[in-house]
Design a protein around this motif. Structure first.
Motif, PDB file in Angstrom:
ATOM      1  N   ILE A   1      47.001  48.985  38.838  1.00 24.61           N
ATOM      2  CA  ILE A   1      46.820  47.656  38.245  1.00 24.61           C
ATOM      3  C   ILE A   1      46.673  46.605  39.339  1.00 24.61           C
ATOM      4  O   ILE A   1      45.793  45.730  39.280  1.00 24.61           O
ATOM      5  N   PHE A   2      47.508  46.693  40.369  1.00 22.87           N
ATOM      6  CA  PHE A   2      47.452  45.704  41.444  1.00 22.87           C
ATOM      7  C   PHE A   2      46.131  45.794  42.207  1.00 22.87           C
ATOM      8  O   PHE A   2      45.532  44.761  42.541  1.00 22.87           O
ATOM      9  N   GLN A   3      45.661  47.006  42.459  1.00 22.27           N
ATOM     10  CA  GLN A   3      44.411  47.162  43.188  1.00 22.27           C
ATOM     11  C   GLN A   3      43.227  46.637  42.380  1.00 22.27           C
ATOM     12  O   GLN A   3      42.306  46.017  42.935  1.00 22.27           O
ATOM     13  N   LYS A   4      43.236  46.851  41.088  1.00 18.52           N
ATOM     14  CA  LYS A   4      42.141  46.331  40.251  1.00 18.52           C
ATOM     15  C   LYS A   4      42.144  44.807  40.251  1.00 18.52           C
ATOM     16  O   LYS A   4      41.094  44.157  40.364  1.00 18.52           O
ATOM     17  N   TYR A   5      43.326  44.216  40.137  1.00 22.69           N
ATOM     18  CA  TYR A   5      43.428  42.756  40.172  1.00 22.69           C
ATOM     19  C   TYR A   5      43.017  42.219  41.540  1.00 22.69           C
ATOM     20  O   TYR A   5      42.309  41.212  41.651  1.00 22.69           O
ATOM     21  N   ARG A   6      43.421  42.925  42.587  1.00 23.68           N
ATOM     22  CA  ARG A   6      43.106  42.493  43.947  1.00 23.68           C
ATOM     23  C   ARG A   6      41.608  42.544  44.212  1.00 23.68           C
ATOM     24  O   ARG A   6      41.018  41.616  44.777  1.00 23.68           O
TER      25      ARG A   6
ATOM     26  N   ALA B   1      38.533  50.979  42.275  1.00 23.80           N
ATOM     27  CA  ALA B   1      38.283  49.570  41.960  1.00 23.80           C
ATOM     28  C   ALA B   1      37.085  49.024  42.731  1.00 23.80           C
ATOM     29  O   ALA B   1      36.355  48.161  42.231  1.00 23.80           O
TER      30      ALA B   1
ATOM     31  N   SER C   1      35.408  37.462  43.297  1.00 20.77           N
ATOM     32  CA  SER C   1      35.187  36.118  42.746  1.00 20.77           C
ATOM     33  C   SER C   1      34.826  35.105  43.816  1.00 20.77           C
ATOM     34  O   SER C   1      34.470  33.975  43.505  1.00 20.77           O
TER      35      SER C   1
ATOM     36  N   SER D   1      39.125  42.578  41.970  1.00 22.53           N
ATOM     37  CA  SER D   1      38.398  41.615  41.136  1.00 22.53           C
ATOM     38  C   SER D   1      38.534  40.211  41.690  1.00 22.53           C
ATOM     39  O   SER D   1      37.616  39.392  41.624  1.00 22.53           O
ATOM     40  N   GLY D   2      39.680  39.897  42.284  1.00 20.26           N
ATOM     41  CA  GLY D   2      39.870  38.578  42.908  1.00 20.26           C
ATOM     42  C   GLY D   2      38.987  38.409  44.123  1.00 20.26           C
ATOM     43  O   GLY D   2      38.455  37.324  44.389  1.00 20.26           O
TER      44      GLY D   2
END
Length: 585
Positions: free
Chosen positions: A517-522, A184, A528, A524-525
């Motif tokens: 999934i959690f690492q990708k969301y983390r 990620a 930002s 990307s956050g």
């Protein structure tokens, strides 16, 4: 005009400082870097990984070789002439080295997880090199001097394989957190593809490994055969001096079904019990006959042998670390033991209706009984009055003549042969080291009415594996331990094992998907946020959280002279105070 300009607000990072400090001596914030690891440091990371894997196998080998520690110590004694427990320093150094290398591996993984540059300190590089070279030397030494012991690894995997698989699956699942973070965080598509494919290959291999794991303990419990008989190898040598009358009596107290001994022949033709070529280790010959202590044991006559004490060495050397657990009465009995004759052993076995198997060593060529050794031993057996059906005869020499004079003896071989060859020679029993017979061979011998006895079996896990394999009997130096085992250590139906590993695979796969999934969301956050937002957020929460604030600089600027603020001052010096990093030129 005076301006108060805070350079930056930092949250304490004690954990990160400890990780980078211990691994690479980078204790200060400015020493750390998020740059890519250099090729040189990547090479050292691979060396660290290889050393860890090698030490893991080395540590597992010595852990499982516990069954044969006494055999290893005998080997050292034969080379040095001094008795000592050589496994203690090996285990201590192996445990220390493995702990050290495993600790560095954990720190390296933490660096990767936190996106820090790997930079192993030079002292650690020396330590890793020392651990690697020491282990390689150890592996080569064992391979040259004790090579047969490597067989303990595939044998032990029959008992530990299913559980090692679950442990490896848990480890590779936990590793997905780092892999997912790297994928990620990276902006290089090729790097992401390579890492994901490599990880999935390892994961898929672990998922299908159970298809190749074989263990006799994965079976229907209804097919479990009778508990193997236990033969006391040299009596009960962990509780009493080997090959002494008290040792065999202690073994009989443990409900053994047979006794095994090593037999030599004295100068006047009396068979007596002795394992070593000389009397130096297991008697006080150095005190009674100091000029003859290195002579062959068979060069002594029976009168001389009876003058020797065969028990005090056990109390002094404590070869199995058991003396402290003996009662005063047992110590007194041990201290008064003498050399035991074959006739004494046979009479004891006959009284308890216990079978006897002995290995007969041929005397040297200059010995008076060099040519009559078989007949002398056979006459001692016949004169003892023991029923022939209780004696297992192992020497191959003059077997036909022995069979004619004593047809009731159980003909036994100590050399591995095919069932057909054994039947042609009239041999009904086979005595082998445990690594010389596979599970399938054990079952083949059983089906062809060849009673197989394996030695030395001292550990419950090994006894359980052989029990499930269908072995008839085992020879053990630890009958007091095996006597407590009334059921295999573990036994599992094939369907139960299939359900266990399929469930473990599914749980692992679901956990890995969730982590990615959690690492990708983390990640990307985290992208930002810009530096200004992070600074503002930190300033707002400063009153409610514990922060370490870098010291403020008082920047004196005169508006009339056109002196700029902090932004311009740091920009001129190539420094960005929001990111606390230099601006690349």
């Amino acid at each position: 005009m005076v301006k108060h300009q805070p350079l930056q607000v930092y949250e304490r990072q004690l954990c990160l400082s400890c990780i980078t400090g211990v691994y690479g001596c980078r204790w200060k914030r400015y020493q750390r870097s998020h740059d890519d690891t250099t090729k040189w440091e990547l090479l050292w990371s691979l060396i660290l990984l290889f050393t860890f894997c090698l030490l893991l196998v080395w540590f597992y080998f010595w852990w499982e070789a516990h069954n044969d520690y006494n055999e290893f110590n005998r080997f050292l004694y034969n080379r040095s002439g001094e008795w000592s427990d050589g496994t203690v320093p090996i285990l201590a150094t192996t445990a220390a080295g493995f702990t050290y290398i495993a600790f560095l591996m954990v720190l390296a993984l933490c660096h990767i997880a936190l996106g820090q540059q790997l930079n192993l300190h030079w002292l650690h590089k020396i330590g890793v090199t020392a651990a690697l070279l020491t282990t390689i030397v150890g592996v080569i030494s064992v391979n040259q001097t004790w090579g047969q012991e490597w067989d303990v690894i595939p044998v032990s995997l029959q008992a530990t394989g299913p559980f090692l698989h679950i442990g490896a699956l848990a480890a590779i699942t936990a590793l997905s957190w780092i892999v997912a973070g790297q994928v990620a965080r990276s902006e290089k598509t090729m790097f992401q593809v390579v890492v994901v494919l490599l990880y999935l290959s390892v994961l898929l291999g672990l998922y299908v490994v159970p298809l190749y794991i074989t263990s006799p303990c994965i079976m229907d419990p209804t097919a479990l055969k009778q508990r193997p008989d236990v033969i006391g190898h040299q009596g009960a040598p962990m509780l009493a001096p080997e090959n002494t009358l008290w040792s065999f009596q202690r073994a009989l107290q443990m409900n053994v079904t047979g006794l095994e001994a090593d037999v030599a022949i004295s100068d006047d033709g009396v068979p007596f019990l002795m394992h070593d070529r000389t009397l130096q280790r297991s008697t006080d010959v150095a005190k009674v006959f100091p000029d003859r202590q290195l002579n062959d044991a068979s060069s002594f006559n029976w009168t001389d042998l009876q003058q020797l004490n065969a028990g005090r060495w056990f109390l002094k050397d404590d070869p199995f670390w058991t003396v402290n657990h003996l009662s005063p009465h047992e110590r007194d009995r041990i201290a008064n033991q003498s050399v035991c004759s074959l006739e004494q052993l046979l009479k004891l076995a006959s009284y308890h209706n216990s079978s006897v198997v002995f290995r007969l060593r041929r005397p040297p060529q200059e010995h008076p009984c060099h040519y009559s050794w078989i007949n002398d031993t056979l006459q001692a057996v016949l004169q003892s009055g023991v029923p022939q059906s209780l004696v297992m005869w192992t020497p191959d020499e003059d077997r036909a003549q022995v069979r004619r004079q004593a047809p009731g003896l159980i003909q036994t071989s100590v050399e591995k042969q095919s069932p057909l060859s054994l039947h042609e020679k009239g041999i009904s029993r086979l005595l082998l080291r445990y690594n010389q017979a596979s599970t399938q061979e054990i079952r083949n011998f059983s089906q062809t009415n060849i009673n197989l006895t394996l030695y030395p079996i001292n550990e419950p896990w090994l006894y359980s594996v052989l029990w499930c394999s269908g072995v008839v009997s085992v020879s053990s130096q630890a009958p007091h331990i095996l006597n407590k085992l009334t059921y295999p250590v573990w036994l599992m139906r094939p369907k139960e094992y299939c359900l266990m590993w399929v469930s473990a695979d599914l749980v692992s796969f679901a956990a890995i998907i969730g982590i990615f999934i959690f690492q990708k969301y983390r990640m990307s956050g985290m992208r930002s946020y810009n530096p200004e937002q992070i600074m503002l957020s930190a300033a707002v929460r400063r009153s409610s959280r514990d922060f370490s604030v870098m010291k403020e600089k008082l920047i004196f600027s005169e508006v009339g002279n056109g002196v700029g603020g902090a932004d311009e001052l740091y920009a001129d010096n190539g420094y960005d105070y929001y990111t606390n990093q230099g601006i690349s030129q």
